[in-house]
Design a protein around this motif. Structure first.
Motif, PDB file in Angstrom:
ATOM      1  N   CYS A  67       0.911  -1.110   0.089  1.00 26.30           N
ATOM      2  CA  CYS A  67      -0.073   0.099  -0.069  1.00 26.30           C
ATOM      3  C   CYS A  67       0.880   1.190  -0.081  1.00 26.30           C
ATOM      4  CB  CYS A  67      -0.895   0.041   1.230  1.00 26.30           C
ATOM      5  SG  CYS A  67      -2.177   1.400   1.097  1.00 26.30           S
ATOM      6  N   ASN A  69      -0.272   4.283   0.851  1.00 23.35           N
ATOM      7  CA  ASN A  69      -0.721   5.065   2.101  1.00 23.35           C
ATOM      8  C   ASN A  69      -0.098   4.684   3.402  1.00 23.35           C
ATOM      9  OD1 ASN A  69      -2.249   6.740   0.471  1.00 23.35           O
ATOM     10  ND2 ASN A  69      -4.054   5.467   0.594  1.00 23.35           N
ATOM     11  N   CYS A  71      -1.823   5.144   6.674  1.00 24.67           N
ATOM     12  CA  CYS A  71      -2.861   5.147   7.577  1.00 24.67           C
ATOM     13  C   CYS A  71      -2.235   4.690   8.996  1.00 24.67           C
ATOM     14  CB  CYS A  71      -4.293   4.264   7.155  1.00 24.67           C
ATOM     15  SG  CYS A  71      -4.810   4.712   5.548  1.00 24.67           S
ATOM     16  N   TYR A  73      -3.405   3.239  11.292  1.00 23.58           N
ATOM     17  CA  TYR A  73      -4.085   2.048  12.234  1.00 23.58           C
ATOM     18  C   TYR A  73      -4.082   0.814  11.493  1.00 23.58           C
ATOM     19  CZ  TYR A  73      -7.299   3.709   8.588  1.00 23.58           C
ATOM     20  OH  TYR A  73      -7.936   4.395   7.432  1.00 23.58           O
ATOM     21  N   CYS A  74      -3.676   0.783  10.139  1.00 23.88           N
ATOM     22  CA  CYS A  74      -3.378  -0.429   9.475  1.00 23.88           C
ATOM     23  C   CYS A  74      -2.253  -0.985   9.353  1.00 23.88           C
ATOM     24  CB  CYS A  74      -4.049   0.037   8.076  1.00 23.88           C
ATOM     25  SG  CYS A  74      -4.136  -1.496   6.950  1.00 23.88           S
ATOM     26  N   LEU A  76      -1.053  -2.676   7.051  1.00 25.75           N
ATOM     27  CA  LEU A  76      -0.490  -2.752   5.456  1.00 25.75           C
ATOM     28  C   LEU A  76       0.211  -1.305   5.421  1.00 25.75           C
ATOM     29  CD1 LEU A  76      -3.340  -4.450   3.579  1.00 25.75           C
ATOM     30  CD2 LEU A  76      -1.695  -5.450   5.000  1.00 25.75           C
ATOM     31  N   ARG A  77       0.204  -0.475   6.232  1.00 22.51           N
ATOM     32  CA  ARG A  77       0.590   0.787   5.865  1.00 22.51           C
ATOM     33  C   ARG A  77       1.989   0.646   5.363  1.00 22.51           C
ATOM     34  NH1 ARG A  77       3.373   3.552  10.446  1.00 22.51           N
ATOM     35  NH2 ARG A  77       2.201   5.420   9.837  1.00 22.51           N
ATOM     36  N   GLY A 113      -4.635  -3.251  -0.618  1.00 18.43           N
ATOM     37  CA  GLY A 113      -3.999  -1.898  -0.294  1.00 18.43           C
ATOM     38  C   GLY A 113      -3.996  -1.284  -1.534  1.00 18.43           C
ATOM     39  N   GLU A 114      -3.466   0.084  -1.750  1.00 15.27           N
ATOM     40  CA  GLU A 114      -3.433   0.849  -2.909  1.00 15.27           C
ATOM     41  C   GLU A 114      -2.173   0.508  -3.366  1.00 15.27           C
ATOM     42  OE1 GLU A 114      -4.595   4.977  -2.448  1.00 15.27           O
ATOM     43  OE2 GLU A 114      -6.465   4.254  -1.275  1.00 15.27           O
TER      44      GLU A 114
HETATM   45 FE1  SF4 Z   1      -4.815   2.801   4.575  1.00 11.56          FE
HETATM   46 FE2  SF4 Z   1      -6.217   0.803   3.028  1.00 11.56          FE
HETATM   47 FE3  SF4 Z   1      -3.653   1.157   2.782  1.00 11.56          FE
HETATM   48 FE4  SF4 Z   1      -4.469  -0.054   5.156  1.00 11.56          FE
HETATM   49  S1  SF4 Z   1      -4.672  -0.742   2.965  1.00 11.56           S
HETATM   50  S2  SF4 Z   1      -2.817   1.768   4.865  1.00 11.56           S
HETATM   51  S3  SF4 Z   1      -6.626   1.076   5.364  1.00 11.56           S
HETATM   52  S4  SF4 Z   1      -5.293   2.761   2.243  1.00 11.56           S
END
Ligand code: SF4
Ligand code: SAM
Length: 350
Positions: A67, A69, A71, A73-74, A76-77, A113-114
């Motif tokens: 991913c 991103n 985030c 909390y996640c 996968l960040r 994830g993105e």
């Molecule tokens: Fe954020 Fe979704 Fe990436 Fe997790 S998978 S970091 S929630 S965008």
């Protein structure tokens, strides 16, 4: 609260007009245990009157743990150095779909994830290939924030539904959960685009995410009231190793169940999943969520070799009734509470 007031507030949920913040607030904080049970009973009764004793199943394929991103909390960040990364190839995804079709699924959910390598064009190709092989089955995407053009392309490739939780409708809380480059505004722009392109849209939030207050939840409920999504996914926040919130406590299962009941009463036809996060925190979480008004379960069809690598939070459940290959376990669990699996596509019906 007094029972007359309770009945009056609950009847407000079936009104056409907006439900005021004061009503949501009172229902979130003012109910005693008996009233919570009564609320769940009403939600279950309403759900049964529309869907019978049936729960839709969707096969969940977690297509990438990369991913871009971050985030907070996640698991996968991108900043999580202990995360294990993988991405499925087009061939592997199609193989999963074939396996899912053989098991009887009629919806495939591609979530990830993105991942910059799984860009709009690549994903559109995958969606087209799935639809070419299974024109009658639904494809749901849950692959984050994309451009308006990206959503249009994926829709024209055949995607039917899109899950994109709004996460929190409060800007300040959104900033607490995400790095400055991300915004509640863009998330909500995405949801608007998705609706405009005719996707069945899913929004929702984590329950008990760090810094969340009752006022935030009230804002979330009012946001959902405006958006009127066809699907609403909520689950408790669960800490994930390698994130800034790794040491935070999990969200409450009880509050999640209360919210499921409130959402069912407010959005009678909505597709509301019993999420994996509830099942992760509570061994009979799926059953309790269904009894609170949920009507969808998304068993995991990701190839077992990758499942543990899709660690959005710690100890995420992906076996037993959470596994697509063990649908009979889910069937037995549902049977115990008087429900059964519905294998049909389960589109949103007004
Ligand atoms: Fe954020 Fe979704 Fe990436 Fe997790 S998978 S970091 S929630 S965008
Ligand atoms: N990347 C896409 C997105 O963000 O929409 C899809 C995958 S993301 C892992 C799916 C959802 O997982 C998010 O919308 C978020 O609500 C939820 N999630 C992420 N971290 C979580 C955590 N620690 N506890 C509970 N839910 C979490």
């Amino acid at each position: 609260m007094e029972n007359n007031l309770f009945n009056r507030l609950v009847s407000r949920l079936s009104c056409c007009g907006n439900v005021g913040a004061d009503v949501w607030h009172a229902l979130l904080v003012g109910l005693d245990d008996g009233q919570k049970q009564e609320l769940a009973r009403k939600a279950q009764e309403l759900s049964r009157s529309i869907f019978g004793n049936r729960v839709y199943v969707r096969a969940l394929i977690e297509i990438s743990s990369y991913c871009r991103n971050n985030c907070f909390y996640c698991g996968l960040r991108c900043g999580n150095n202990v995360a294990q990364r993988y991405r499925l190839s087009r061939r592997q995804i199609l193989e999963c779909c074939r396996e899912g079709a053989a098991l009887g699924f009629n919806t495939f959910v591609l979530q990830g994830g993105e991942d910059p390598q799984q860009d709009d064009e690549w994903l559109a190709g995958v969606v087209s290939a799935i639809k070419a092989e299974y024109p009658d089955k639904a494809v749901t995407l849950s692959v984050g924030e994309r451009s308006r053009g990206g959503y249009a392309l994926l829709r024209s490739a055949g995607a039917d539904r899109y899950l994109l939780r709004h996460e929190t409708a409060d800007n300040g809380h959104y900033r607490l959960l995400h790095p400055p480059i991300m915004s509640a505004e863009n998330r909500q722009r995405c949801l608007g685009d998705l609706k405009e392109f005719g996707y069945q849209v899913g929004a929702g939030m984590m329950v008990g995410s760090p810094g969340q207050t009752v006022e935030h939840l009230v804002k979330d409920l009012m946001f959902l009231d405006e958006l009127k999504p066809q699907m609403i996914g909520i689950g408790p926040f669960i800490p994930a190793a390698g994130t800034p919130f790794a040491g935070e406590p999990s969200g409450s299962v009880e509050t999640t169940l209360l919210l499921i009941s409130l959402l069912r009463l407010r959005f009678p036809s909505a597709l509301i999943p019993a999420t994996t996060a509830v099942a992760t925190l509570c061994s009979d979480g799926t059953q309790r969520a269904v009894l609170a008004g949920a009507n969808v379960v998304m068993p995991n069809l990701t190839p077992p070799a990758y499942r543990e690598k899709y660690a959005i939070y710690d100890n995420k459940k992906s076996s037993g009734s959470e596994s697509a290959k063990q649908l009979q376990v889910l069937g037995c669990k549902l049977e115990e509470i008087g429900y059964c699996i519905d294998y049909s596509r389960g589109d949103y019906k007004t």
